[in-house]
Motif scaffolding. Sequence first.
Motif, PDB file in Angstrom:
ATOM      1  N   ILE A  19       0.831  -1.208   0.000  1.00 24.71           N
ATOM      2  CA  ILE A  19       0.000   0.000   0.000  1.00 24.71           C
ATOM      3  C   ILE A  19       0.866   1.259   0.000  1.00 24.71           C
ATOM      4  N   ASP A  38      12.013   3.011   4.248  1.00 30.07           N
ATOM      5  CA  ASP A  38      11.567   1.630   4.484  1.00 30.07           C
ATOM      6  C   ASP A  38      12.751   0.831   5.017  1.00 30.07           C
ATOM      7  N   ASP A  56      14.975   1.787   9.845  1.00 29.33           N
ATOM      8  CA  ASP A  56      13.933   1.155  10.657  1.00 29.33           C
ATOM      9  C   ASP A  56      13.179   2.243  11.422  1.00 29.33           C
ATOM     10  N   VAL A  80       3.745   1.820   7.376  1.00 29.40           N
ATOM     11  CA  VAL A  80       4.476   0.651   7.900  1.00 29.40           C
ATOM     12  C   VAL A  80       3.498  -0.223   8.677  1.00 29.40           C
ATOM     13  N   TYR A 147      -1.477  -6.779  17.098  1.00 31.05           N
ATOM     14  CA  TYR A 147      -1.661  -5.943  15.894  1.00 31.05           C
ATOM     15  C   TYR A 147      -2.939  -5.114  16.050  1.00 31.05           C
ATOM     16  N   LYS A 151      -3.078  -0.965  16.338  1.00 30.06           N
ATOM     17  CA  LYS A 151      -3.837  -0.121  15.398  1.00 30.06           C
ATOM     18  C   LYS A 151      -4.875   0.716  16.148  1.00 30.06           C
ATOM     19  N   VAL A 180      -6.340  -6.244   1.597  1.00 27.68           N
ATOM     20  CA  VAL A 180      -5.599  -5.857   0.400  1.00 27.68           C
ATOM     21  C   VAL A 180      -4.577  -6.960   0.138  1.00 27.68           C
ATOM     22  N   THR A 182      -1.509  -8.148  -0.255  1.00 31.36           N
ATOM     23  CA  THR A 182      -0.103  -7.760  -0.098  1.00 31.36           C
ATOM     24  C   THR A 182       0.612  -8.851   0.687  1.00 31.36           C
TER      25      THR A 182
HETATM   26  N1  LIG Z   1      -2.866  -5.722   3.409  1.00 31.53           N
HETATM   27  C1  LIG Z   1      -3.960  -5.620   4.130  1.00 31.53           C
HETATM   28  O1  LIG Z   1      -4.919  -6.390   3.952  1.00 31.53           O
HETATM   29  C2  LIG Z   1      -4.071  -4.556   5.184  1.00 31.53           C
HETATM   30  C3  LIG Z   1      -5.302  -4.444   5.859  1.00 31.53           C
HETATM   31  C4  LIG Z   1      -5.433  -3.472   6.836  1.00 31.53           C
HETATM   32  C5  LIG Z   1      -4.390  -2.621   7.114  1.00 31.53           C
HETATM   33  N2  LIG Z   1      -3.196  -2.743   6.452  1.00 31.53           N
HETATM   34  C6  LIG Z   1      -2.119  -1.801   6.813  1.00 31.53           C
HETATM   35  O2  LIG Z   1      -1.649  -1.175   5.638  1.00 31.53           O
HETATM   36  C7  LIG Z   1      -0.278  -0.771   5.830  1.00 31.53           C
HETATM   37  C8  LIG Z   1       0.550  -1.290   4.675  1.00 31.53           C
HETATM   38  O3  LIG Z   1       0.526  -2.716   4.701  1.00 31.53           O
HETATM   39  P1  LIG Z   1       0.786  -3.601   3.401  1.00 31.53           P
HETATM   40  O4  LIG Z   1      -0.351  -4.544   3.314  1.00 31.53           O
HETATM   41  O5  LIG Z   1       1.145  -2.731   2.270  1.00 31.53           O
HETATM   42  O6  LIG Z   1       2.035  -4.448   3.928  1.00 31.53           O
HETATM   43  P2  LIG Z   1       3.439  -4.769   3.223  1.00 31.53           P
HETATM   44  O7  LIG Z   1       4.044  -5.816   4.093  1.00 31.53           O
HETATM   45  O8  LIG Z   1       3.264  -5.037   1.783  1.00 31.53           O
HETATM   46  O9  LIG Z   1       4.226  -3.378   3.385  1.00 31.53           O
HETATM   47  C9  LIG Z   1       4.651  -2.925   4.637  1.00 31.53           C
HETATM   48  C10 LIG Z   1       5.948  -2.163   4.452  1.00 31.53           C
HETATM   49  O10 LIG Z   1       6.428  -1.744   5.738  1.00 31.53           O
HETATM   50  C11 LIG Z   1       7.830  -1.967   5.794  1.00 31.53           C
HETATM   51  N3  LIG Z   1       8.275  -2.119   7.172  1.00 31.53           N
HETATM   52  C12 LIG Z   1       7.924  -3.111   8.038  1.00 31.53           C
HETATM   53  N4  LIG Z   1       8.548  -2.929   9.216  1.00 31.53           N
HETATM   54  C13 LIG Z   1       9.306  -1.805   9.091  1.00 31.53           C
HETATM   55  C14 LIG Z   1      10.166  -1.108   9.971  1.00 31.53           C
HETATM   56  N5  LIG Z   1      10.374  -1.544  11.226  1.00 31.53           N
HETATM   57  N6  LIG Z   1      10.770   0.027   9.529  1.00 31.53           N
HETATM   58  C15 LIG Z   1      10.575   0.476   8.257  1.00 31.53           C
HETATM   59  N7  LIG Z   1       9.767  -0.173   7.381  1.00 31.53           N
HETATM   60  C16 LIG Z   1       9.137  -1.293   7.792  1.00 31.53           C
HETATM   61  C17 LIG Z   1       8.037  -3.234   4.976  1.00 31.53           C
HETATM   62  O11 LIG Z   1       9.401  -3.399   4.568  1.00 31.53           O
HETATM   63  C18 LIG Z   1       7.072  -3.023   3.815  1.00 31.53           C
HETATM   64  O12 LIG Z   1       7.667  -2.341   2.733  1.00 31.53           O
HETATM   65  C19 LIG Z   1       0.135  -1.354   7.184  1.00 31.53           C
HETATM   66  O13 LIG Z   1       0.044  -0.354   8.176  1.00 31.53           O
HETATM   67  C20 LIG Z   1      -0.891  -2.428   7.435  1.00 31.53           C
HETATM   68  O14 LIG Z   1      -1.044  -2.693   8.812  1.00 31.53           O
HETATM   69  C21 LIG Z   1      -3.018  -3.687   5.493  1.00 31.53           C
END
Ligand SMILES: NC(=O)c1ccc[n+]([C@@H]2O[C@H](COP(=O)([O-])OP(=O)(O)OC[C@H]3O[C@@H](n4cnc5c(N)ncnc54)[C@H](O)[C@@H]3O)[C@@H](O)[C@H]2O)c1
Length: 257
Positions: A19, A38, A56, A80, A147, A151, A180, A182
């Motif tokens: 995302i 990232d 980080d 993140v 988690y 949130k 989503v 991912t």
């Molecule tokens: N995918 C879903 O279904 C979903 C649903 C609800 C909420 N979300 C939220 O959306 C956001 C994006 O999630 P996503 O699905 O794109 O996940 P993703 O795993 O594809 O991307 C997350 C990114 O965060 C980075 N990251 C993780 N820990 C880190 C750290 N300590 N320091 C720096 N970077 C770090 C990862 O390297 C990655 O690029 C998140 O906050 C997630 O909780 C996702």
Amino acid sequence: MQLQLEGQAVAVFGAAKGIGRAIAEAFSAEGCRVRCFDRDPSPRPLHSGVSMTTGDVTSLAAVKAFAEDSGPVNHVVYSVGAGSGKFGFPFWNLDPADWPRVLEVNLIGAVNVAHAFAPRLASRGRGSLLFIVSVAGQTGSQTDPPYSAAKAGLINFMQCAAKDLAPHGVRANALSPGMVRTDLNQSVWAASQKGLPEAERQEYAAWAEAKIRKVSPLGRWQQPEEIASMAVFLASDRAGNITGQTINIDGGQVMHA
Ligand SMILES: NC(=O)c1ccc[n+]([C@@H]2O[C@H](COP(=O)([O-])OP(=O)(O)OC[C@H]3O[C@@H](n4cnc5c(N)ncnc54)[C@H](O)[C@@H]3O)[C@@H](O)[C@H]2O)c1
């Protein structure tokens, strides 16, 4: 709709993939200068005009150094996220020791980013903060209790930040996806299958489709680009009277009166 974001500077955390990446590219497509941060390098090249710093978010020093290096920034997005890698139902399937890292990444990292950027935004008298949260933070989701709690904490912190920043002309909001496709979503499935008898295990696609049909009135995945479209809109002056809100992009999974 003309969003008139051309030339503005945006910092996106968690933009190597998923995302956050879609959000970075959507701002870039609007003509913004986008700086990303990232833990991991991007697996695919980003749009030209989008730069990436690795670090980080749990390191306040690293986040502050990035803020100092970024120059004047108009909008900051925190995308993140990470789960525990374990499955709840009941919560004591996890150990208390599983909690700190999940809280650090999902909540404290966002607090670090807010501390690094809010005074800069406030002194400029305009701009926005956006946190990507989750339906899990609004519903007591049992899937991954630390988690969900992180949130929920982030939603509350966003509201606090929105009140503190409003007198300075800065807005803060949260976007809440449901499902989503991912790596993060896939990690939830992987955790859910651990320890299940062979006969009860499901492939990712079948697990996800069944879950979406059960929880989402619109019955389909959300796309990263759908989250990104709202992120870009919220940064624009078109959303100039929106602050302190958690906006669900979840096919109707969560509805408030
Ligand atoms: N995918 C879903 O279904 C979903 C649903 C609800 C909420 N979300 C939220 O959306 C956001 C994006 O999630 P996503 O699905 O794109 O996940 P993703 O795993 O594809 O991307 C997350 C990114 O965060 C980075 N990251 C993780 N820990 C880190 C750290 N300590 N320091 C720096 N970077 C770090 C990862 O390297 C990655 O690029 C998140 O906050 C997630 O909780 C996702």
